[in-house]
Design an enzyme around this catalytic site. Structure first.
Site, mmCIF file in Angstrom:
data_model
loop_
_atom_site.group_PDB
_atom_site.id
_atom_site.type_symbol
_atom_site.label_atom_id
_atom_site.label_comp_id
_atom_site.label_asym_id
_atom_site.label_seq_id
_atom_site.Cartn_x
_atom_site.Cartn_y
_atom_site.Cartn_z
ATOM 1 N N HIS A 17 0.823 -1.202 0.000
ATOM 2 C CA HIS A 17 0.000 0.000 0.000
ATOM 3 C C HIS A 17 0.864 1.261 0.000
ATOM 4 C CE1 HIS A 17 -2.979 2.714 2.289
ATOM 5 N NE2 HIS A 17 -3.459 2.556 1.072
ATOM 6 N N ARG A 18 0.788 2.030 -1.076
ATOM 7 C CA ARG A 18 1.615 3.231 -1.278
ATOM 8 C C ARG A 18 3.101 2.885 -1.269
ATOM 9 N NH1 ARG A 18 -1.666 7.201 2.966
ATOM 10 N NH2 ARG A 18 -3.718 6.350 2.475
ATOM 11 N N GLU A 44 0.582 -0.671 -4.709
ATOM 12 C CA GLU A 44 -0.591 0.189 -4.908
ATOM 13 C C GLU A 44 -0.149 1.625 -4.779
ATOM 14 O OE1 GLU A 44 -3.844 2.849 -3.537
ATOM 15 O OE2 GLU A 44 -1.986 2.311 -2.505
ATOM 16 N N ASP A 46 -1.293 6.075 -5.975
ATOM 17 C CA ASP A 46 -2.356 7.042 -6.264
ATOM 18 C C ASP A 46 -1.878 8.079 -7.270
ATOM 19 O OD1 ASP A 46 -4.057 6.254 -3.698
ATOM 20 O OD2 ASP A 46 -2.008 6.612 -3.017
ATOM 21 N N HIS A 59 -1.132 10.686 -2.568
ATOM 22 C CA HIS A 59 -2.402 10.225 -2.021
ATOM 23 C C HIS A 59 -3.308 11.377 -1.628
ATOM 24 C CE1 HIS A 59 -5.154 9.074 1.270
ATOM 25 N NE2 HIS A 59 -5.333 8.006 0.527
ATOM 26 N N GLU A 119 -4.613 3.934 -8.425
ATOM 27 C CA GLU A 119 -5.908 4.483 -8.027
ATOM 28 C C GLU A 119 -6.079 5.887 -8.600
ATOM 29 O OE1 GLU A 119 -8.527 5.999 -4.190
ATOM 30 O OE2 GLU A 119 -6.854 4.620 -3.835
ATOM 31 N N LYS A 121 -7.731 9.178 -8.150
ATOM 32 C CA LYS A 121 -8.379 9.913 -7.067
ATOM 33 C C LYS A 121 -9.482 10.808 -7.626
ATOM 34 C CE LYS A 121 -6.825 9.581 -3.539
ATOM 35 N NZ LYS A 121 -7.014 8.515 -2.523
ATOM 36 N N ASP A 244 -0.059 -2.250 4.661
ATOM 37 C CA ASP A 244 1.168 -1.504 4.944
ATOM 38 C C ASP A 244 2.272 -2.427 5.452
ATOM 39 O OD1 ASP A 244 -0.034 1.011 4.351
ATOM 40 O OD2 ASP A 244 -0.976 1.016 6.326
#
Length: 256
Positions: A17-18, A44, A46, A59, A119, A121, A244
């Site tokens: 995640h990120r 992943e 954003d 993000h 993703e 946004k 995470d």
């Protein structure tokens, strides 16, 4: 009694995640490169758009939390964004890390052989600039190596449909929050052309997972920061988890 067959961990996705956000500042090239170093295959991240139409990896709606500068991303030019230090808040060894551009991230994905969930946004700069973001992203996405798998997700059904019209062969996923639990997720996802659903772990039930899987959807759940919770979800039948702590998963889960 028939014993239930255990799931194969290597068929389950673990998304960093990120990037590897507990080992390096989130959504930086350092965090993304540590994905490969940690033996994980999915990240992943954003996407957002600067004032001068450049796609960057961020993000939040502003750069306040993750850099030493302030300002809404859609009101800053790329040149202004590039002056922000996106690493020193996490640790002195990351001083000088910058907010990456989409081309920089794609170069890293290709070099490290990673799979990625992008993703989109919900964009605050207006519908016209949201279209600019989607069109620019769809064009740049063509540079991703054919060896890398890609999923594009969003909470915004309109943006997802716009993207799908430009890139019909790219798998897309509809994101859902806990507050959307009463909605018909299958119908909404289908309307966007998506065969993947990304639900909030909070409030998710086994019955709903089984119903959606029976309807033919893949499910990747966010954000799961407990190994025990992840194992339960995999046992329910989910296909992947955003986390995470991907570096803490056993090697068997990192093979997918």
């Amino acid at each position: 009694m028939i014993k239930k067959q255990a799931f194969d961990p290597s068929t389950k996705r673990v998304f960093a995640h990120r990037g590897m956000s507990q080992l390096a500042p989130e959504n930086t090239l350092a965090a993304f490169h540590k994905v490969k170093e940690s033996g994980v295959h999915w990240l992943e991240t954003d996407l957002d758009l600067t004032a001068d139409g450049q796609i960057v990896i961020l993000h939040d709606e502003s750069i306040d939390r993750t850099t030493d500068k302030k300002g809404a991303i859609h009101e800053l030019t790329l040149a202004e964004v590039e002056t922000a230090d996106a690493g020193s808040w996490f640790g002195s060894e990351f001083t000088g890390q910058r907010i990456p551009t989409l081309p920089q991230l794609i170069d890293l994905i290709n070099a490290d052989g990673l799979n990625v969930n992008f993703e989109l946004k919900p964009y605050l700069g207006g519908d016209e600039r949201a279209t600019t973001l989607i069109e620019g992203f769809a064009k740049e996405l063509k540079r991703v190596s054919p060896q890398s798998q890609v999923i594009v997700s969003s909470f915004n059904a309109t943006m997802l449909k716009q993207f799908k019209a430009l890139s019909p062969d790219t798998p897309t996923a509809m994101l859902f929050k806990r507050t959307q639990s009463k909605q018909d997720w299958a119908a909404i996802a289908t309307d966007t052309g998506s065969k993947i659903i990304h639900p909030d772990v909070r409030g998710l039930t086994r019955a709903r997972v089984e119903k959606l899987k029976k309807a033919g959807f893949e499910l990747n759940v966010w954000t799961v920061n407990s190994l025990k919770a992840a194992y339960h979800l995999f046992d329910w039948g989910v296909d992947g988890v955003f986390t995470d702590i991907s570096h803490r998963f056993p090697e068997a889960y990192k093979r997918q």
